[in-house]
Design a protein around this motif. Structure first.
Motif: not given
Lengths: 509, 325
Positions: B2-4, B187, B190-191, B193-194, B261-262
């Motif tokens: 996972n790149r995060a 959640a 993060y949402a 932020g995405g 987001g990440y």
């Protein structure tokens, strides 16, 4: 047979007015269970307004909505969703940074003591996607998947949450053929399950491939709703582009030979995934019109010519000398001007004055150190405002207060001020009232007579015919035909766009 | 992978390497005493950085953190020394005031559509100014509760002390980790932020979540103020000046993407510890100016921003293509 199915969604007499503009006028629409219903229309036809009303993003000014025979009003998309209407947009509206499973269950995660049960979500996500023929790692980040997979995930979420009506807004715009097939397979399965699907696209072949019925809108009015069986592409294109009765030119075609020396020569310009390589020569005192449906690549050609997007290859010659056009600044230096399609976003500087909007290209060309004096600015703005009849109470007022037609003329003035060799106009008459419409057309004709070379994109066929020496027709991101002389009439253009007419693929000398 | 997680692994690796190198030079750094001090000395920064992590994950920024800490220390000192409240009651009042302040900033950000940078900048001036109005001078706190807290610690093998405030910080991190990764609120953060637009279309309560995020950040800043007060036994309006920037640095070095987001709350812990380690090293060295901390942090920060740029711009293009099974 779709006829046997009940009506899921019915809209009657829908009207929506923005300011003085009637975006939708008395539009009726109905959707049956188990059908794919295509919704077609050019930009500004009212397609997206209608969809926004059906999905609760806008509220209609008149008319009513019924779901399963019950009258409903939607205050927001959540409410429409609660009534069973789900939407999937071209731009996938999911979260690229979260896992597939989380995207499917956001907002309704099963919890225990306030803690999300991640394993259960993953398990359920995997099972759900299996019914769509997808066997993927649901823990992986959404952005690691192709757009097609993301679309299917978005569909799965929309169907889970609503489950009656699915609106697909240009879902295939950025997909390749195999991805489209994958998506269509999913849509057909949903149709077989009895969902009603509204399908919006600008790819006509996909409409015929997938849809049962079609509704065509034009200028905010419904033209027809009918079964696709028995229609062909020419009929559809004709109904989409139509003939605007309020706008009557009756100008005879322009003599293709009445033109001067070669000014600009594009050869083998193209950009992978955007426009197939094309060659085009423009002469002094010539207007080359461009016709094609939305998404046919017409705007992309203009962007390539002006250096907004870099070309993959090809050469540009101006007055016989090769020039490099890799960015708009070089294009301006070569004497090109570009009036973009989205005037408000890409054309005007809304808060700057009319005068500043007119002189800005010239000032940019002169550079930082040769500032135009205030007197020169006033003189220039005044001269072009008179010449193009720009009606503004005063040239110091912000341009955003002007009408669309006057804004368009101010942008034209901006480019005329640099004494251009070549002007690119993308939909110069969009969103302009009928009177100003004719004026813009007259201006284009006058500029041609004064020896300018123009490249004009328009979806108004009568209009294109009225000012063009030649018309190139675009389809599927390539120039497919060129019409001139006696062939230059709206019907021939419609046939060429639909791909049913004799295509004169060879460019005339 | 996972790149995060990649920036987090990089931070952890750098922390381990830096620690080993420091130990090679000063073997005394490998002791529970140093570790205990590392936790204690950075407790207030760590607590504030947990709140900052949520803010940055949602794509925002909170510049008011340092000022809220400063204000809280003054308020607590005033309540204890001038009003005569019990410290625990003073803490509760301070936390409520901080929470209300954060909620107001969150509401302004959401409803007035003003960037968080602007709103929290105003919040910073307000809180710092209010602290000076309460008392421009430092107020020392003398209370048996304070001396009791400073004497309460767990003795680690090797002579190190795990103090109350260090434990409080670890607890806040544990709470932050659960909140971010195992709750609906997390959640939603993060949402947003995405993609805030997508989040809203997917039914995320954006208003409630935004207000919640800034309330959390200010409350944790208030708690950091409580810890700061316990740590220094004083209240001063200029306490924790510029501390929000250290917190932001810790969050970014800990692998959270500045655009949101990440990121992981656990990463912020490493980020805080890395900053503390640099400071400890400078203390051990004894000849270096303490400003070297800033230079090292600046270098690390820059490195991580470049690293994130590379990770998130290249691999975003590489997409798995999955055909029909």
């Amino acid at each position: 047979m779709p006829q046997e199915h009940a009506t899921l969604l019915r809209a009657t007499g829908i009207a929506k007015i923005f300011g003085s503009h009637r975006a939708l006028d008395e539009v009726d629409f109905d959707l049956r269970a188990g059908e794919v219903h295509a919704l077609l229309g050019e930009n500004g036809a009212g397609k997206s307004t209608l969809i926004k009303i059906l999905t609760g993003a806008y509220q209609p000014d008149a008319g009513q909505l019924e779901v399963d025979g019950q009258e409903v009003t939607f205050r927001d998309p959540q409410q429409a969703q609660a009534h069973g209407i789900g939407t999937v947009y071209q731009e996938v509206n999911l979260l690229p940074n979260r896992s597939v499973a989380e995207n499917l269950f956001l907002g309704r995660q099963p919890t225990r003591w306030g803690l999300i049960r991640r394993r259960e979500i993953e398990e359920r996500a995997r099972e759900l996607l299996k019914t769509y023929g997808l066997d993927i790692d649901v823990r992986a980040e959404l952005s690691t998947f192709s757009v097609a997979i993301q679309q299917i995930i978005a569909i799965a979420r929309a169907v889970e949450l609503s489950g009656k009506v699915l609106v697909l807004d240009e879902p295939t715009a950025s997909l390749d053929r195999t991805e489209v097939d994958l998506l269509f397979k999913v849509v057909r399965e949903l149709k077989a399950k009895g969902l009603g699907i509204i399908f919006i696209t600008h790819f006509l072949d996909q409409v015929f491939e997938l849809s049962d019925r079609v509704t065509i809108l034009r200028n905010g009015r419904k033209i027809t709703t009918q079964a696709l069986a028995g229609l062909d592409a020419t009929d559809v294109v004709r109904m989409m582009l139509g003939k605007d009765v309020a706008f009557d030119h009756h100008l005879t075609g322009i003599d293709a030979a009445a033109r001067g020396a070669v000014r600009v020569e594009f050869s083998q310009m193209g950009r992978a995934g955007s426009v197939a390589p094309f060659s085009l020569t423009l002469h002094e005192g010539e207007v080359v019109g461009v016709a094609g449906l939305l998404g046919s690549g017409r705007t992309e050609v203009a962007r390539l010519m002006f250096g907004v997007d870099g070309a993959d290859g090809g050469t540009v010659m101006v007055d016989g000398k090769p020039v490099s056009i890799r960015n708009p600044a070089q294009a301006v230096a070569a004497g090109f001007g570009f009036c973009p399609e989205d005037r408000k976003a890409d054309g005007i500087f809304g808060d700057l004055s009319v005068r500043e909007n007119i002189i800005i290209a010239l000032q940019a060309k002169l550079g930082w150190f040769r500032a135009l004096s205030r007197e020169d600015q006033i003189e220039l703005a005044g001269r072009y405002a008179d010449m193009l009849d720009i009606r503004a109470a005063d040239h110091d007022m912000p341009i955003k207060l002007l009408s669309g037609g006057n804004q368009q003329k101010a942008i034209l003035a901006r480019w005329l001020a640099i004494d251009p060799t070549f002007l690119i106009l993308d939909e110069p008459t969009r969103g302009i009232d009928v009177g100003a419409h004719a004026e813009i057309v007259r201006t284009i004709n006058r500029l041609r007579e004064e020896g300018l070379a123009l490249f004009v994109i328009s979806s108004e066929l009568d209009e294109v015919v009225a000012y063009s020496n030649r018309v190139v027709v675009m389809r599927d991101r390539a120039m497919v035909a060129e019409l001139a002389g006696a062939d230059l009439e709206p019907d021939a253009i419609v046939r060429a766009i639909a791909g049913t007419g004799p295509a004169q693929a060879e460019a005339r000398p | 992978m996972n790149r995060a997680l990649r920036p987090l692994f990089a931070t952890t690796a750098i922390f381990m390497l830096a620690y080993l190198m420091a130990v090679a030079q000063f073997p005394a750094m490998l002791s529970t005493r140093v570790v205990g001090n590392l936790l204690t000395d950075n407790a207030f920064l760590g607590i504030a950085a947990v709140g900052m992590t949520f803010v940055i994950l949602s794509g925002g920024i909170d510049l008011s953190v340092g000022a809220v800490i400063g204000f809280t220390t003054v308020l607590i000192a005033v309540l204890i020394m001038w009003v005569g409240m019990h410290p625990l009651a003073a803490f509760a009042v301070a936390l409520i005031v901080a929470a209300a302040f954060g909620a107001a900033m969150g509401a302004a950000i959401h409803y007035l559509r003003v960037p968080s940078f602007i709103v929290t900048l105003a919040g910073m001036f307000l809180a710092r100014g209010a602290a000076s109005v309460l008392s421009p001078d430092s107020i020392g706190i003398k209370h048996e509760f304070y001396s009791a807290v400073s004497k309460a610690y767990i003795l680690l093998p090797g002579g190190g002390r795990l103090t109350t405030i260090a434990m409080l910080m670890l607890l806040v991190f544990a709470f932050g980790i659960v909140l971010a990764h195992r709750t609906r609120f997390g959640a939603c953060v993060y949402a947003i932020g995405g993609s805030e637009t997508s989040a809203a279309l997917m039914g995320v309560p954006v208003a409630r979540t935004t207000i919640g995020i800034y309330t959390l950040s200010s409350t944790l800043a208030g708690l950091a103020g409580v810890v700061f007060s316990l740590y220094t036994s004083a209240g001063y309006s200029l306490n924790a000046l510029g501390m929000e920037l250290d917190a932001i640095a810790a969050v970014v070095i800990g692998g959270t993407l500045l655009t949101g987001g990440y990121g992981l709350v656990a990463g912020t812990f490493i980020g805080v510890m890395l900053q503390g380690l640099v400071q400890t090293y400078i203390v051990f060295d004894g000849t270096l100016s303490s400003w070297w901390t800033k230079i090292v942090i600046g270098g690390l920060l820059f490195m991580f921003i470049v690293l994130q740029r590379l990770i998130f711009s290249t691999s975003a293009r590489k997409r798995k293509t999955v055909g029909t099974p």
